[in-house]
Enzyme design. Structure first.
Site, PDB file in Angstrom:
ATOM      1  N   GLU A 110     -37.216  62.333  44.860  1.00 50.72           N
ATOM      2  CA  GLU A 110     -36.697  61.581  46.001  1.00 50.72           C
ATOM      3  C   GLU A 110     -37.336  62.056  47.307  1.00 50.72           C
ATOM      4  O   GLU A 110     -37.929  61.274  48.062  1.00 50.72           O
ATOM      5  CB  GLU A 110     -35.187  61.766  46.042  1.00 50.72           C
ATOM      6  N   ASP A 360     -25.515  58.932  47.630  1.00 51.84           N
ATOM      7  CA  ASP A 360     -26.473  57.874  47.314  1.00 51.84           C
ATOM      8  C   ASP A 360     -26.158  56.608  48.092  1.00 51.84           C
ATOM      9  O   ASP A 360     -27.054  55.930  48.606  1.00 51.84           O
ATOM     10  CB  ASP A 360     -26.448  57.555  45.817  1.00 51.84           C
TER      11      ASP A 360
END
Length: 481
Positions: A110, A360
């Protein structure tokens, strides 16, 4: 900052199944791409809104200086308190560098791919190439006995050792888009710096990875020792804080110990072909998707730039993702879950917590708003932004919690800069007015994150400032001289 510790690792047996992909014929895909609707956003107009100028009266020069200052702090500032980017020698392909989640003491696909996206947007080729080199050298699975062969491990120690040997699709998605932009901005080089070739390979792998079953433990590279999760979590600021809190509350720590018994794992594509959406993880025993992984703004470009046989799928995925945002957003608060089934039903989080708006989920607001800005295809995204910004403003823009139940009950007492930043990007889709302006002002007045939590907060802060200042753009050609 996704928590994916349920991904497990290692190898003694392996079984392959036919890949479920259904690629379109190149001629058909090309014909379908020719019919694509370009929408009414920046892709068509080539105009990117600078909301900081429009709504706050900040000059473009001041906006750019703030963005460049944030980049310099996060990439080249003080190593103990400010920086998340670290160069670490070189190999035959050139300099190596990683982005670290300082609070968890690891490097994540990420963050590596976010770092590359920031670098290509701002024209920082050295940093881009060094991050890509580290990703290819340490994170991409090359052991043929690992069912995640070809994917990037989602978490690594900053020394290049494994922290996980499974993959998370959000990293792959940002790698692909950053590499396509690099090819357009700088042209293709040789080897791993043939950006277009590398992006095409990752994108094909996301859809066409075969179903592979194997028995733990696994390796990332053939020369690595088998990865076995330790009984005690790795030392990190977050783990030390959690241990202290557990001791204060008289609770055991760690809350669970890993099960080291061998188990069979089946890994397949990162997308669900039937539903045309990205999965939560490619491990088939773990169901559903993650709304924050849905990036229709990127998918529209892949429907035009990807290998011809891939394009029709991503055009369909863009439309599906827009519907998914609506399905997963709570009718009153606009908050969406970290995980959901393919029909939009919230799923429990990795630790068993009922479906909730968590780390998230912050990104989902940005995702639909950037899609609205770039493509302008779905008027429902205005209602989504209005709903969630109105709810958070009602909680207090300077104090809303960073986690909530979907119906709006706080699940933490922390106010996070990263969540503020992502929510402010909602202004790209929101109805103009006092509420989105208040988010813009709050973000503009917030300093660049520093200290232990600077990784996720800092990356979202910088990317959000770029989005709102009109400096996060579709790169489809080299910059003008």
């Amino acid at each position: 900052m996704p928590a994916k510790s349920l991904l497990i690792f290692g190898v003694t047996a392996i079984t392959l199944f036919a890949a479920p992909a259904v690629p379109a014929a190149p001629a058909l895909a090309t014909a379908q791409a020719a019919k694509l609707d370009d929408g009414s956003g920046a892709y068509r107009t080539r105009r990117y809104r600078n909301l900081l100028a429009e709504r706050l009266g900040v000059s473009p020069q001041d906006t750019h200086r703030k963005i460049e200052s944030a980049f310099q702090q996060l990439f080249h500032g003080d190593g103990q308190e400010q920086r998340i980017y670290f160069e670490t020698g070189a190999n035959a392909d050139g300099p190596l560098a990683y982005v670290t989640d300082w609070a968890n003491n690891d490097a994540r696909s990420e963050g590596m791919s976010y770092g590359m996206m920031i670098a290509v947007q701002l024209g920082k080729k050295r940093e881009f190439d060094a991050l890509w080199n580290w990703s290819k050298t340490y994170m991409q699975t090359t052991d043929p006995a690992n069912p995640s062969l070809g994917y990037f491990a989602w978490s690594m120690g900053t020394d290049g050792s494994a922290r996980a040997v499974g993959a998370a699709p959000d990293g792959e998605e940002y790698y692909v888009m950053a590499l396509y932009f690099a090819a357009k901005r700088w042209g293709n080089g040789k080897g791993i710096y043939n950006y277009q070739k590398e992006a095409d390979a990752i994108l094909r792998g996301m859809r066409h990875h075969p179903l592979v079953s194997a028995t733990t433990p696994f390796r990332i590279h053939p020369q690595d020792p088998p990865f076995v999760e330790p009984d005690m979590p790795w030392p990190s600021p977050n783990n030390r804080n959690e241990q202290a809190q557990a001791a204060k509350e008289g609770k055991p720590w760690p809350p669970h110990r890993p099960n080291h018994a061998p188990r069979q794992v089946t890994v397949g594509p990162m997308v669900d072909e039937t539903h045309a959406m990205v999965r939560f993880v490619p491990e088939t025993s773990i169901p559903g998707s993650d709304p924050s992984y849905h990036l229709p703004a990127f998918y529209e470009l892949w429907a035009r730039w990807a290998p011809p046989e891939e394009r029709a799928f991503w055009a369909r995925a863009a439309a599906v993702s827009r519907d998914y945002f609506v399905k997963t957003a709570h009718a009153q608060t606009g908050l969406g879950p970290d995980r959901a089934d393919f029909d939009g039903t919230p799923l429990p989080m990795w630790d068993g917590t009922p479906g909730a708006f968590s780390y998230d989920s912050w990104r989902t607001i940005s995702n639909w708003s950037v899609d609205y800005s770039w493509w302008g295809k779905d008027a429902r995204q205005t209602a989504l932004s209005d709903r969630v910004q109105t709810f958070l403003a009602g909680q207090g823009i300077a104090r809303f919690a960073d986690r909530y139940t979907l119906d709006g009950k706080p699940m933490s007492t922390r106010h996070s800069t990263g969540m503020l930043a992502a929510a402010a990007v909602g202004g790209l889709a929101a109805t103009p007015g006092q509420v989105p302006d208040a988010f813009l002002k709050a973000l503009w007045d917030t300093p660049v994150p520093a200290g232990e939590q600077r990784y996720f907060d800092g990356m979202l802060y910088l990317m959000s400032m770029m989005h709102l200042g009109g400096e996060f753009r579709i790169i489809d050609r080299p910059p003008a001289p």
